[in-house]
Scaffold this motif. Structure first.
Motif, PDB file in Angstrom:
ATOM      1  N   PRO A 284      -1.381  16.230   4.003  1.00 34.30           N
ATOM      2  CA  PRO A 284      -1.443  15.475   2.740  1.00 34.30           C
ATOM      3  C   PRO A 284      -1.014  16.266   1.517  1.00 34.30           C
ATOM      4  N   GLU A 285      -1.367  17.544   1.465  1.00 42.05           N
ATOM      5  CA  GLU A 285      -1.017  18.346   0.291  1.00 42.05           C
ATOM      6  C   GLU A 285       0.472  18.683   0.253  1.00 42.05           C
ATOM      7  N   ALA A 286       1.084  18.764   1.417  1.00 46.19           N
ATOM      8  CA  ALA A 286       2.504  19.122   1.478  1.00 46.19           C
ATOM      9  C   ALA A 286       3.411  17.904   1.381  1.00 46.19           C
ATOM     10  N   LEU A 287       3.022  16.783   1.995  1.00 40.41           N
ATOM     11  CA  LEU A 287       3.937  15.660   2.144  1.00 40.41           C
ATOM     12  C   LEU A 287       3.556  14.409   1.367  1.00 40.41           C
ATOM     13  N   TRP A 288       2.322  14.315   0.901  1.00 42.84           N
ATOM     14  CA  TRP A 288       1.902  13.144   0.145  1.00 42.84           C
ATOM     15  C   TRP A 288       1.675  13.462  -1.328  1.00 42.84           C
ATOM     16  N   ALA A 289       0.873  14.474  -1.609  1.00 48.31           N
ATOM     17  CA  ALA A 289       0.511  14.785  -2.994  1.00 48.31           C
ATOM     18  C   ALA A 289       1.717  15.007  -3.913  1.00 48.31           C
ATOM     19  N   PRO A 290       2.784  15.689  -3.476  1.00 51.37           N
ATOM     20  CA  PRO A 290       3.902  15.944  -4.401  1.00 51.37           C
ATOM     21  C   PRO A 290       4.773  14.734  -4.714  1.00 51.37           C
ATOM     22  N   LEU A 291       4.619  13.629  -3.986  1.00 50.29           N
ATOM     23  CA  LEU A 291       5.465  12.467  -4.222  1.00 50.29           C
ATOM     24  C   LEU A 291       5.182  11.856  -5.588  1.00 50.29           C
ATOM     25  N   SER A 292       6.188  11.247  -6.172  1.00 49.59           N
ATOM     26  CA  SER A 292       6.002  10.566  -7.455  1.00 49.59           C
ATOM     27  C   SER A 292       5.100   9.352  -7.259  1.00 49.59           C
ATOM     28  N   GLN A 293       4.486   8.914  -8.319  1.00 46.87           N
ATOM     29  CA  GLN A 293       3.627   7.736  -8.241  1.00 46.87           C
ATOM     30  C   GLN A 293       4.409   6.506  -7.800  1.00 46.87           C
ATOM     31  N   GLU A 294       5.666   6.416  -8.237  1.00 48.09           N
ATOM     32  CA  GLU A 294       6.492   5.284  -7.836  1.00 48.09           C
ATOM     33  C   GLU A 294       6.750   5.291  -6.335  1.00 48.09           C
ATOM     34  N   THR A 295       7.069   6.463  -5.788  1.00 49.31           N
ATOM     35  CA  THR A 295       7.308   6.557  -4.342  1.00 49.31           C
ATOM     36  C   THR A 295       6.031   6.250  -3.571  1.00 49.31           C
ATOM     37  N   LYS A 296       4.895   6.760  -4.030  1.00 49.41           N
ATOM     38  CA  LYS A 296       3.630   6.454  -3.364  1.00 49.41           C
ATOM     39  C   LYS A 296       3.358   4.951  -3.378  1.00 49.41           C
ATOM     40  N   ARG A 297       3.578   4.329  -4.528  1.00 51.90           N
ATOM     41  CA  ARG A 297       3.326   2.889  -4.637  1.00 51.90           C
ATOM     42  C   ARG A 297       4.219   2.109  -3.679  1.00 51.90           C
ATOM     43  N   ARG A 298       5.482   2.487  -3.633  1.00 51.70           N
ATOM     44  CA  ARG A 298       6.412   1.792  -2.744  1.00 51.70           C
ATOM     45  C   ARG A 298       6.036   1.968  -1.283  1.00 51.70           C
ATOM     46  N   LEU A 299       5.639   3.185  -0.908  1.00 48.24           N
ATOM     47  CA  LEU A 299       5.287   3.442   0.487  1.00 48.24           C
ATOM     48  C   LEU A 299       4.018   2.691   0.876  1.00 48.24           C
ATOM     49  N   VAL A 300       3.042   2.665  -0.007  1.00 47.41           N
ATOM     50  CA  VAL A 300       1.818   1.912   0.256  1.00 47.41           C
ATOM     51  C   VAL A 300       2.135   0.437   0.458  1.00 47.41           C
ATOM     52  N   ASN A 301       2.999  -0.101  -0.371  1.00 43.55           N
ATOM     53  CA  ASN A 301       3.374  -1.508  -0.224  1.00 43.55           C
ATOM     54  C   ASN A 301       4.112  -1.757   1.080  1.00 43.55           C
ATOM     55  N   LYS A 302       4.924  -0.784   1.505  1.00 40.56           N
ATOM     56  CA  LYS A 302       5.612  -0.910   2.798  1.00 40.56           C
ATOM     57  C   LYS A 302       4.598  -0.986   3.934  1.00 40.56           C
ATOM     58  N   PHE A 303       3.566  -0.151   3.865  1.00 39.31           N
ATOM     59  CA  PHE A 303       2.544  -0.180   4.902  1.00 39.31           C
ATOM     60  C   PHE A 303       1.805  -1.526   4.910  1.00 39.31           C
ATOM     61  N   LYS A 304       1.541  -2.049   3.727  1.00 38.53           N
ATOM     62  CA  LYS A 304       0.770  -3.292   3.647  1.00 38.53           C
ATOM     63  C   LYS A 304       1.558  -4.496   4.142  1.00 38.53           C
ATOM     64  N   VAL A 305       2.867  -4.483   3.967  1.00 36.47           N
ATOM     65  CA  VAL A 305       3.669  -5.633   4.377  1.00 36.47           C
ATOM     66  C   VAL A 305       3.667  -5.792   5.900  1.00 36.47           C
ATOM     67  N   LEU A 306       3.331  -4.726   6.615  1.00 38.97           N
ATOM     68  CA  LEU A 306       3.289  -4.782   8.083  1.00 38.97           C
ATOM     69  C   LEU A 306       2.170  -5.690   8.592  1.00 38.97           C
ATOM     70  N   ARG A 307       1.218  -6.006   7.739  1.00 38.63           N
ATOM     71  CA  ARG A 307       0.087  -6.834   8.160  1.00 38.63           C
ATOM     72  C   ARG A 307       0.508  -8.244   8.549  1.00 38.63           C
ATOM     73  N   THR A 308       1.695  -8.645   8.168  1.00 37.27           N
ATOM     74  CA  THR A 308       2.168  -9.993   8.481  1.00 37.27           C
ATOM     75  C   THR A 308       2.688 -10.115   9.905  1.00 37.27           C
ATOM     76  N   ARG A 309       2.854  -9.002  10.597  1.00 37.54           N
ATOM     77  CA  ARG A 309       3.509  -8.979  11.889  1.00 37.54           C
ATOM     78  C   ARG A 309       2.518  -9.117  13.040  1.00 37.54           C
ATOM     79  N   LYS A 310       2.830  -9.960  14.006  1.00 30.71           N
ATOM     80  CA  LYS A 310       2.010 -10.087  15.212  1.00 30.71           C
ATOM     81  C   LYS A 310       2.144  -8.814  16.036  1.00 30.71           C
TER      82      LYS A 310
END
Length: 414
Positions: free
Chosen positions: A156-182
């Motif tokens: 987390p400290e190497a690969l997540w923490a340094p990301l910009s807030q915009e990139t984090k927001r986009r990645l989180v949204n990508k993970f959430k969109v998977l909930r629609t899939r069977k």
């Protein structure tokens, strides 16, 4: 955040610029401890595997340059293969990149890969990038989002923490969109559960129902002696090691941390994983080969993910020393991860020991093959750890078939 100049310079210098030169005499090489030589071999090989994925993603040329090798007539692999390569590579390389920066040749290599990932993942979730990764189409991204989440949780400290807030927001949204899939009612459940646990860990809203469903199903599927069924029927393959044990244990670790599971539940899952790995270590022959059982054999050394992860966790049973795991896995890598597994541009070939497309399953493509990185997670242990600093040690079958004493085995039930 990550300057274009860095990427341009890196591309111009090439991969070899940061790999240690071998100017030692034969006598000096013999005097180097075996663990140090093994670590250099592992690090160089992992870098060789992952570098094309990360460097092209950082350059915005992954779609352009990564070939799609697949035995399937299904034409949807181009929708999923790129996320497969990125997610699976990240799950395997993350513990190594989590080590502190240093000025060694290995440390410089890690820093390059880390910065390439950070630059690349920002492009991978940028809707305007030619390399934007697909999370919205097909069901396969459920799996590879799980691998990506696993990698982020491992570093987390190497690969997540340094990301910009915009990139984090986009990645989180990508993970959430998977909930629609069977989702398939098999090992896939734990991928979705771990992705939701990642959201929990980073303070986002998460869905507990998929986690509970996975845990309940896995308990029903446990058949004893360290083995799960992969769904309602038992299949003799390496999925217990590829994903089921490692992801279950890490899912429960997060849940315990957040007060959503009992410590006893985690302890039981870990005991079962340890028992599975006793059998897994004995599958490595004296020559450093292993049985070609079940599907997805093109994931190569990923078959030993669980054993490698136990080594990283320093949770091996008393009957298995860290050094014997290192030596056994090194023998497997030297037998299997030969030059022929790479194409002329450094991408992994479809096959097992070389280019053998006929052994691939219908769902397999180039990106799928990067599951082999999962056997490299002990690189996350510092070089002073016993795993790397200890002497050469024979593994169980090598002891047995050379007439030496070895620990006997007996079933264990939990």
């Amino acid at each position: 955040m990550f300057r274009r100049k860095f990427i341009n310079n890196l591309s111009a210098m090439g991969l070899g610029a940061f790999l240690p030169a071998n100017n030692l005499s034969a006598k000096e090489l013999l005097e180097i401890p075996s663990g140090k030589k093994d670590r250099k071999y592992w690090a160089t090989l992992l870098n060789k595997i992952v570098y094309p994925v990360y460097s092209n993603l950082a350059e915005g040329t992954l779609v352009q340059n990564m070939p799609i090798y697949s035995p399937s007539i299904y034409d949807g692999r181009n929708n999923v293969t790129y996320l497969e390569a990125v997610g699976r590579s990240t799950a395997g390389v993350a513990p190594w990149l989590a080590l502190p920066d240093d000025e060694s040749n290995e440390g410089k290599t890690r820093l390059i890969l880390k910065n390439l990932f950070l630059e690349g993942i920002s492009k991978g979730v940028d809707p305007n990038s030619p390399d934007v990764l697909n999370f919205e189409k097909e069901r396969q991204p459920i799996i590879d989002a799980g691998h990506l989440a696993h990698g982020l949780l491992r570093a987390p400290e190497a690969l997540w923490a340094p990301l910009s807030q915009e990139t984090k927001r986009r990645l989180v949204n990508k993970f959430k969109v998977l909930r629609t899939r069977k989702i398939h009612n098999n090992n896939w459940l734990i991928f979705r559960a771990l992705t939701e646990c990642f959201l929990l860990e980073v303070g986002e809203d998460f869905k507990k129902e998929p986690i509970d469903h996975a845990l309940k199903s896995f308990e029903e599927w446990y058949i004893g002696d360290g083995w799960f069924k992969d769904g309602v029927k038992f299949s003799f393959n390496y999925y217990n090691s590829f994903a089921m044990h490692p992801m279950l244990v890490d899912t429960l670790q997060i849940l315990v941390k957040h007060g959503l599971a009992q410590q006893e539940t985690y302890d039981l899952a870990l005991k079962r994983m340890i028992r599975h790995c006793v059998s897994l270590e004995r599958m490595i022959s004296p020559e450093g080969t292993f049985p070609l059982i079940g599907r997805s054999i093109t994931y190569r050394t990923g078959a030993f993910h669980a054993l490698a992860m136990l080594s990283l966790m320093e949770k091996l049973p008393e009957t298995i020393s860290p050094t014997q795991v290192r030596c056994a896995l090194t023998a497997v890598k030297k037998n299997l991860l030969v030059d022929e597994i790479f194409d002329q541009n450094g991408w992994l070939n479809l096959g097992f020991k070389g280019k053998q497309p006929n052994v691939a399953d219908y769902y397999t493509s180039t990106g799928s093959l990067y599951m082999t990185t999962l056997s490299f997670v002990p690189l996350g242990l510092p070089e002073t750890n016993e795993f790397w600093s200890g002497p050469y040690t024979d593994w169980t079958t090598k002891l047995a078939w050379s007439g030496k004493d070895f620990p006997k085995d007996f079933q264990v039930q939990f």
